[in-house]
Design an enzyme around this catalytic site. Structure first.
Site, PDB file in Angstrom:
ATOM      1  N   ASP A  70      -7.414 -79.707  11.564  1.00  0.00           N
ATOM      2  CA  ASP A  70      -7.257 -80.247  10.342  1.00  0.00           C
ATOM      3  C   ASP A  70      -6.342 -79.264   9.545  1.00  0.00           C
ATOM      4  O   ASP A  70      -6.596 -77.923   9.830  1.00  0.00           O
ATOM      5  CB  ASP A  70      -8.282 -80.576   9.481  1.00  0.00           C
ATOM      6  CG  ASP A  70      -7.946 -81.558   8.391  1.00  0.00           C
ATOM      7  OD1 ASP A  70      -7.460 -82.845   8.787  1.00  0.00           O
ATOM      8  OD2 ASP A  70      -8.127 -81.493   7.270  1.00  0.00           O
ATOM      9  N   GLY A 152       7.014 -82.024   7.747  1.00  0.00           N
ATOM     10  CA  GLY A 152       6.057 -81.778   6.383  1.00  0.00           C
ATOM     11  C   GLY A 152       6.489 -80.872   5.422  1.00  0.00           C
ATOM     12  O   GLY A 152       7.863 -81.056   4.905  1.00  0.00           O
TER      13      GLY A 152
HETATM   14  P1  IMP Z   1      -2.583 -82.353   9.916  1.00  0.00           P
HETATM   15  O1  IMP Z   1      -3.873 -82.458   9.658  1.00  0.00           O
HETATM   16  O2  IMP Z   1      -2.222 -81.461  11.206  1.00  0.00           O
HETATM   17  O3  IMP Z   1      -2.140 -83.566  10.508  1.00  0.00           O
HETATM   18  O4  IMP Z   1      -1.612 -82.071   8.776  1.00  0.00           O
HETATM   19  C1  IMP Z   1      -1.537 -82.611   7.745  1.00  0.00           C
HETATM   20  C2  IMP Z   1      -0.210 -82.585   6.619  1.00  0.00           C
HETATM   21  O5  IMP Z   1      -0.283 -81.271   6.245  1.00  0.00           O
HETATM   22  C3  IMP Z   1       0.833 -83.002   7.603  1.00  0.00           C
HETATM   23  O6  IMP Z   1       1.018 -84.395   7.262  1.00  0.00           O
HETATM   24  C4  IMP Z   1       1.911 -82.285   6.521  1.00  0.00           C
HETATM   25  O7  IMP Z   1       2.345 -82.772   5.584  1.00  0.00           O
HETATM   26  C5  IMP Z   1       1.296 -81.042   6.426  1.00  0.00           C
HETATM   27  N1  IMP Z   1       1.080 -79.723   7.372  1.00  0.00           N
HETATM   28  C6  IMP Z   1       0.272 -79.400   8.256  1.00  0.00           C
HETATM   29  N2  IMP Z   1       0.893 -78.761   9.079  1.00  0.00           N
HETATM   30  C7  IMP Z   1       2.138 -78.372   8.768  1.00  0.00           C
HETATM   31  C8  IMP Z   1       3.177 -77.734   9.215  1.00  0.00           C
HETATM   32  O8  IMP Z   1       3.189 -76.908  10.221  1.00  0.00           O
HETATM   33  N3  IMP Z   1       4.269 -77.640   8.454  1.00  0.00           N
HETATM   34  C9  IMP Z   1       4.663 -78.496   7.533  1.00  0.00           C
HETATM   35  N4  IMP Z   1       3.405 -79.195   7.192  1.00  0.00           N
HETATM   36  C10 IMP Z   1       2.306 -79.312   7.646  1.00  0.00           C
END
Ligand code: IMP
Length: 193
Positions: A70, A152
């Site tokens: 996460d 992101g």
């Molecule tokens: P997840 O838990 O890895 O799916 O990340 C959740 C959200 O955090 C993503 O949808 C992005 O908006 C943001 N996020 C996580 N990691 C990154 C990154 O490496 N770069 C940019 N945004 C990130």
């Protein structure tokens, strides 16, 4: 070969994780490999809690050691939010540009530019026994939206000791310093030592 379930529906992440783990003689199973379509509610307050909810769920459902991640961004001028709500926060704006402009304006107004990305990986190996591996990358909110790589919040995040946003770095360059790579490296070190 040791089999591990990676509890994620993100196709790009699954491909990347499968590739990395193959080198270490670890076979990664994905949710679709095991025809799992249901997911637990991610209602934790922290990255660690949400990762644990998913890895416990996967282990309990399949009996395979299971890991889940996460991630998100924490921004000083937003009282270190959106954190676990990073995805939702971005999606609440009409588009990414509107969200980025809002964050940049806020950072300027409060003269607070610090931010960090964090990834927590939880590995569940036995009933109710999990281990957490964290990775963070510190940086600042840029004054302008820049770069076309990544995803992101990458276009507004400048890692410390760099003068480019993460979206201006190639995937290879980003992978050398990212929160996600740090956490994944810790997990692999644990599994292979
Ligand atoms: P997840 O838990 O890895 O799916 O990340 C959740 C959200 O955090 C993503 O949808 C992005 O908006 C943001 N996020 C996580 N990691 C990154 C990154 O490496 N770069 C940019 N945004 C990130």
């Amino acid at each position: 070969m040791k089999k591990l379930l990676f509890f994620s529906n993100n196709k790009n992440k699954i491909i990347e994780i499968k590739k990395i783990f193959k080198k270490f003689n670890l076979e990664i199973l994905s949710l679709s490999d095991l025809a799992i379509s249901d997911e637990p509610e991610e209602n934790g307050q922290t990255f660690e809690e949400n990762a644990k909810i998913k890895s416990d769920y996967g282990f309990n459902k399949t009996g395979f050691p299971c890991f889940a991640d996460d991630s998100g961004i924490c921004i000083e001028s937003l009282h270190w939010k959106p954190g676990v709500l990073s995805k939702r926060f971005l999606n609440n704006f009409k588009n990414n540009s509107a969200c980025f402009e809002n964050i940049i304006k806020n950072a300027k107004k409060n003269s607070k530019r610090n931010a960090y990305f964090k990834t927590s990986i939880s590995l569940t190996i036995k009933n109710n026994q999990n281990i957490i591996f964290n990775g963070t990358i510190d940086g600042t909110i840029s004054k302008q939206v820049k770069g076309g790589f990544g995803f992101g919040y990458d276009p507004i995040f400048i890692p410390n000791n760099y003068n480019k946003t993460l979206a201006e770095l190639s995937t290879k360059e980003k992978n050398e310093i990212s929160h996600r790579s740090i956490a994944v490296t810790k997990l692999i070190n644990f599994l292979t030592n």
